[in-house]
Design a protein around this motif. Structure first.
Motif, PDB file in Angstrom:
ATOM      1  N   LEU A  62     -26.061 -37.036  29.596  1.00  0.00           N
ATOM      2  CA  LEU A  62     -26.909 -35.912  29.205  1.00  0.00           C
ATOM      3  C   LEU A  62     -27.622 -36.187  27.887  1.00  0.00           C
ATOM      4  O   LEU A  62     -28.806 -35.875  27.730  1.00  0.00           O
ATOM      5  CB  LEU A  62     -26.071 -34.633  29.098  1.00  0.00           C
ATOM      6  CG  LEU A  62     -25.532 -34.064  30.416  1.00  0.00           C
ATOM      7  CD1 LEU A  62     -24.582 -32.900  30.145  1.00  0.00           C
ATOM      8  CD2 LEU A  62     -26.671 -33.614  31.323  1.00  0.00           C
ATOM      9  N   CYS A 120     -20.294 -37.778  31.439  1.00  0.00           N
ATOM     10  CA  CYS A 120     -21.369 -36.796  31.652  1.00  0.00           C
ATOM     11  C   CYS A 120     -22.093 -36.486  30.352  1.00  0.00           C
ATOM     12  O   CYS A 120     -23.331 -36.376  30.323  1.00  0.00           O
ATOM     13  CB  CYS A 120     -20.799 -35.514  32.256  1.00  0.00           C
ATOM     14  SG  CYS A 120     -20.392 -35.629  33.998  1.00  0.00           S
ATOM     15  N   GLN A 122     -30.504 -38.200  28.386  1.00  0.00           N
ATOM     16  CA  GLN A 122     -31.453 -37.544  29.286  1.00  0.00           C
ATOM     17  C   GLN A 122     -31.447 -38.143  30.687  1.00  0.00           C
ATOM     18  O   GLN A 122     -32.470 -38.193  31.370  1.00  0.00           O
ATOM     19  CB  GLN A 122     -32.872 -37.583  28.695  1.00  0.00           C
ATOM     20  CG  GLN A 122     -32.978 -36.862  27.364  1.00  0.00           C
ATOM     21  CD  GLN A 122     -34.389 -36.847  26.809  1.00  0.00           C
ATOM     22  OE1 GLN A 122     -35.300 -37.450  27.369  1.00  0.00           O
ATOM     23  NE2 GLN A 122     -34.580 -36.138  25.703  1.00  0.00           N
ATOM     24  N   LEU A 141     -30.745 -27.805  28.692  1.00  0.00           N
ATOM     25  CA  LEU A 141     -29.500 -28.561  28.599  1.00  0.00           C
ATOM     26  C   LEU A 141     -28.448 -27.777  27.836  1.00  0.00           C
ATOM     27  O   LEU A 141     -27.284 -27.713  28.230  1.00  0.00           O
ATOM     28  CB  LEU A 141     -29.756 -29.907  27.927  1.00  0.00           C
ATOM     29  CG  LEU A 141     -28.521 -30.767  27.634  1.00  0.00           C
ATOM     30  CD1 LEU A 141     -27.779 -31.088  28.928  1.00  0.00           C
ATOM     31  CD2 LEU A 141     -28.936 -32.052  26.918  1.00  0.00           C
ATOM     32  N   THR A 153     -25.137 -36.233  37.047  1.00  0.00           N
ATOM     33  CA  THR A 153     -24.083 -35.495  36.339  1.00  0.00           C
ATOM     34  C   THR A 153     -23.223 -34.650  37.280  1.00  0.00           C
ATOM     35  O   THR A 153     -22.002 -34.596  37.134  1.00  0.00           O
ATOM     36  CB  THR A 153     -24.692 -34.597  35.250  1.00  0.00           C
ATOM     37  OG1 THR A 153     -25.752 -33.811  35.815  1.00  0.00           O
ATOM     38  CG2 THR A 153     -25.240 -35.415  34.112  1.00  0.00           C
ATOM     39  N   TYR A 189     -30.098 -36.991  33.871  1.00  0.00           N
ATOM     40  CA  TYR A 189     -29.495 -35.788  34.428  1.00  0.00           C
ATOM     41  C   TYR A 189     -29.119 -35.913  35.909  1.00  0.00           C
ATOM     42  O   TYR A 189     -28.402 -35.079  36.437  1.00  0.00           O
ATOM     43  CB  TYR A 189     -30.464 -34.607  34.284  1.00  0.00           C
ATOM     44  CG  TYR A 189     -30.961 -34.405  32.874  1.00  0.00           C
ATOM     45  CD1 TYR A 189     -30.076 -34.126  31.839  1.00  0.00           C
ATOM     46  CD2 TYR A 189     -32.320 -34.498  32.576  1.00  0.00           C
ATOM     47  CE1 TYR A 189     -30.524 -33.945  30.538  1.00  0.00           C
ATOM     48  CE2 TYR A 189     -32.776 -34.321  31.280  1.00  0.00           C
ATOM     49  CZ  TYR A 189     -31.884 -34.045  30.268  1.00  0.00           C
ATOM     50  OH  TYR A 189     -32.333 -33.870  28.986  1.00  0.00           O
TER      51      TYR A 189
END
Length: 207
Positions: free
Chosen positions: A127, A123, A130, A66, A135, A132
């Motif tokens: 993130l 976004c 978690q 990430l 996004t 994902y």
């Protein structure tokens, strides 16, 4: 003959008034460069994260991955904005104009960056939690909205790029696992196509 001259004069005045209410220093070359940067960034991410089954799918499931993606995205954003500003300054200089922060430019920046900032915050929230999966689609959707919103204060055909990004983002939201592929098409291929069209229509004729 006099009526024709009057009509031509009125048309010229109308065109001048229209142009004075828009930012016309944007460069098609900058869109092409942004597209190339996006392709390079996608390739770097593709190489780093070992795509699953050879497809454009990435597993961003660790804090390290990430962090790398965020740093890469911020670097691409900084380079893209710098390139866009520099090439716009060059275009304005060649046209005999001065690139300055006037009322129209401020309106353009506000209308463009408000949706972009909203999408960036959303976004970031996803993130951090978690989540994902969406996004890439959110990036494309809000970027498309930013282009559509900002097109009122610059070349109007910019909205078509916005519509394309928005549509691609919505499609991406229904097809999980291919975020990098859609991201590459939207920020890479679409920018190169639009930038080439823009350059041939506006920039080359003035060079």
């Amino acid at each position: 003959m006099e009526n024709k001259e009057i009509i031509n004069t009125l048309s010229e005045i109308k065109e001048l008034m229209k142009n004075s209410s828009k930012v016309l220093s944007l460069s098609g070359s900058s869109a092409i460069f942004v597209g190339i940067y996006a392709l390079v960034g996608a390739y770097i991410a593709y190489c780093i994260f070992e795509p699953v089954s050879g497809l454009m799918t990435l597993n961003i499931n660790t804090p390290y991955r990430l962090q790398v993606i965020v740093i890469l995205a911020l670097a691409l954003l900084a380079i893209s904005l710098t390139t866009a500003f520099y090439l716009s300054w060059i275009k304005a200089k060649k046209s005999g104009h001065q690139l300055r922060l006037d009322q129209i430019s401020i309106r353009l920046l506000i209308n463009f960056f408000v949706p972009l900032l909203a999408g960036g915050i959303l976004c970031t929230a996803l993130l951090l939690q978690q989540h994902y999966g969406l996004t890439s689609s959110i990036m494309l959707i809000f970027y498309g909205l930013a282009l559509i919103n900002g097109s009122k204060y610059t070349y109007s055909n910019t909205r078509y790029l916005g519509y394309a990004e928005l549509t691609l983002g919505l499609i991406d939201s229904f097809i999980p696992g291919y975020g990098l592929l859609f991201w590459t098409i939207g920020f890479g291929l679409f920018h190169i196509i639009y930038g080439t069209f823009f350059y041939l229509k506006y920039d080359r004729s003035k060079s």
